[in-house]
Design an enzyme around this catalytic site. Structure first.
Site, short mmCIF file in Angstrom:
data_model
loop_
_atom_site.label_atom_id
_atom_site.label_comp_id
_atom_site.label_asym_id
_atom_site.label_seq_id
_atom_site.Cartn_x
_atom_site.Cartn_y
_atom_site.Cartn_z
N HIS A 118 -4.10 -1.34 -6.78
CA HIS A 118 -3.23 -0.18 -7.15
C HIS A 118 -4.19 0.85 -7.65
O HIS A 118 -5.05 0.72 -8.54
CB HIS A 118 -2.31 -0.52 -8.20
CG HIS A 118 -1.37 -1.32 -7.93
ND1 HIS A 118 -0.18 -2.05 -8.82
CD2 HIS A 118 -0.96 -1.84 -6.83
CE1 HIS A 118 0.64 -2.59 -8.08
NE2 HIS A 118 0.24 -2.49 -6.73
N LYS A 129 0.53 4.71 -8.66
CA LYS A 129 1.00 5.97 -9.19
C LYS A 129 2.28 6.03 -9.86
O LYS A 129 2.45 6.67 -10.71
CB LYS A 129 0.72 6.93 -7.97
CG LYS A 129 1.04 8.36 -8.49
CD LYS A 129 1.23 9.48 -7.39
CE LYS A 129 1.56 10.96 -7.84
NZ LYS A 129 1.51 11.67 -6.87
N VAL A 184 3.89 14.26 -3.65
CA VAL A 184 3.43 15.33 -2.67
C VAL A 184 1.96 15.63 -2.72
O VAL A 184 1.36 16.64 -2.35
CB VAL A 184 3.98 16.71 -3.06
CG1 VAL A 184 5.52 16.75 -2.59
CG2 VAL A 184 3.81 17.19 -4.45
N ASP A 202 0.84 -1.22 -0.03
CA ASP A 202 0.09 -0.04 0.05
C ASP A 202 0.82 1.20 0.00
O ASP A 202 0.56 2.18 0.30
CB ASP A 202 -0.96 -0.09 1.19
CG ASP A 202 -1.76 -1.25 1.31
OD1 ASP A 202 -2.31 -1.61 0.30
OD2 ASP A 202 -1.84 -1.82 2.36
N GLU A 203 2.12 1.11 -0.51
CA GLU A 203 2.91 2.15 -0.56
C GLU A 203 2.57 3.56 -1.67
O GLU A 203 3.39 4.67 -1.89
CB GLU A 203 4.36 2.02 -0.87
CG GLU A 203 4.92 1.04 0.31
CD GLU A 203 4.62 -0.58 -0.24
OE1 GLU A 203 5.39 -1.24 0.65
OE2 GLU A 203 4.08 -0.84 -0.94
#
Length: 434
Positions: free
Chosen positions: A41, A18, A419, A13-14
């Site tokens: 994902h 993306k 970010v 789940d990092e």
């Protein structure tokens, strides 16, 4: 030509989806090499001026790029129903309009209905001692692969062989189901359901191993996409609280049939904090307001079940282990924005046992790991909104110091910083394909 592996450096789940989607822009082929539909994902793509979320469980994240080829390699276990659902959902939303965009390994194992039932029944029977699996049948499917009982994707396209293999497998599986008090599966229904799915899958089936090898020989850029995270590797993770496949960089070689010498780099993905789903030791887990802040700000809820993830400070001791067993050449730090607004940020640099002994890496025996207390370094936090930052130099000084500490402690350069959830909300420090 470059061949890079992108994998989770923590407990999954990092934010791999993306990162893979972003680097896919520079690659030609994306290869998913292990796991099944027990992983999810999540991608947030700007489309028609609005953010659009897409969740994928089997098909590689690169499928949102219409000029890329996505490969489901033989190391993946495939649920035909989930695969067809994903294909239909993608096409309904205007993605994946050409069959040539997807290749499924003919020797990938099929998740059968008895795999799903057995996993759910085992978890229910274990009660409080369960491992927290998602009941998707992934574990029992890998068990049959190791036990030389697999039914493969290629078998779907050969009715006599499919009938023979299901006829051989079903009596044992029904006996196990009966032991748990579950009614037997009907042979004819199992066969009919599989044959019904076969024509939908047939256009995508081929020799994925040879395709990837030939693509590499022609100088194509390849991205190998992993699921889950290092600490969940069946051999190198916190066993038995692990997944059923090899989630580390070596798993890419086995799962896709690629020689280690052909891999050019490995990017490990780590959140700026830490999460864990399911049971098992979690040294930096927080059951307080900070943990709740991380969960809510990071939207830390499983994409498949909606269950809340356990949250805590980033664990550099565990990351140090991940660096060692994977050979990371770069680190992608995701969800840095979630730490905004905190007065202080902590980094776990090691552990201390009840006797006062200190460790710089985790002890993989979960009963021992549960007894270790984290040793923290406390850094100043920051309050600025960083979602609009696109270069490291424009981050708040405290955020830059946090990243610098990670890089120094791990001795691995930071290649990317996320970010925000959108594809554009990313600082690309190193393009691994240039």
């Amino acid at each position: 030509m470059a061949a890079n592996v992108i994998i989770g450096a923590q407990w999954g789940d990092e934010g791999k989806g993306k990162v893979v989607d972003l680097y896919t822009e520079f690659a030609d082929i994306v290869v998913r090499f292990q796991g099944g539909n027990n992983a999810g994902h999540t991608l947030v793509i700007q489309r028609d001026g609005k953010p659009q979320k897409t969740v994928l469980h089997l098909i590689p994240s690169g499928i949102l790029h219409d000029d890329k080829t996505c490969v489901i390699a033989q190391g993946v276990v495939v649920d035909p129903d989930i695969l067809i659902e994903e294909i239909d959902a993608l096409r309904h939303r205007g993605y994946f309009q050409r069959d040539e965009q997807l290749l499924i390994a003919e020797d990938a194992s099929i998740i059968m209905p008895y795999h799903r039932e057995l996993e759910e029944l085992r978890e229910a029977a274990a009660g409080d001692a369960s491992f927290g699996t998602k009941g998707r049948g992934v574990g029992p499917c890998y068990e049959d692969k190791v036990g030389r009982r697999s039914i493969f994707v290629r078998d779907l396209l050969d009715e006599p062989r499919l009938v023979e293999k299901v006829r051989a497998a079903l009596p044992e599986k029904n006996a196990l189901l009966h032991w748990y008090g579950y009614p037997p599966l009907d042979f004819n229904k199992v066969i009919d359901d599989l044959l019904d799915r076969a024509p939908r899958i047939a256009p995508f089936v081929g020799n994925a191993n040879r395709f990837v090898h030939e693509a590499m020989s022609r100088g194509r850029d390849i991205l190998f996409e992993g699921a889950h995270g290092t600490m969940l590797d069946v051999a190198l993770g916190t066993y038995p609280y692990v997944t059923a496949s090899h989630t580390t960089s070596a798993g890419a070689c086995v799962g896709a049939g690629v020689a280690p010498s052909r891999i050019d780099g490995t990017i490990g993905i780590a959140k700026a904090y830490c999460t864990r789903m399911g049971a098992g030791p979690f040294p930096t887990g927080l059951d307080d307001k900070i943990g709740e802040h991380l969960r809510e700000a990071g939207k830390e809820y499983d994409t498949m079940t909606g269950r809340a993830r356990r949250c805590g400070w980033i664990d550099v001791a565990a990351l140090r282990y991940a660096v060692r067993v994977n050979g990371f050449t770069g680190l992608a730090v995701t969800k840095l924005d979630v730490l905004s607004g905190l007065d202080n940020v902590k980094i776990c640099v090691g552990y201390r046992d009840p006797a006062g002994n200190e460790y710089t890496e985790p002890i993989m025996d979960p009963e021992v790991l549960e007894t270790l207390e984290p040793i923290y370094e406390v850094l100043p936090g920051w309050r600025e909104d960083i979602s609009g930052v696109r270069v490291l130099e424009e981050l708040p000084a405290a955020a830059r110091h946090f990243l610098s500490c990670l890089q120094t402690l791990l001795e691995v350069p930071i290649a990317l910083v996320s970010v925000g959830p959108k594809r554009s909300e990313t600082i690309v420090v190193q393009n691994i394909y240039r």
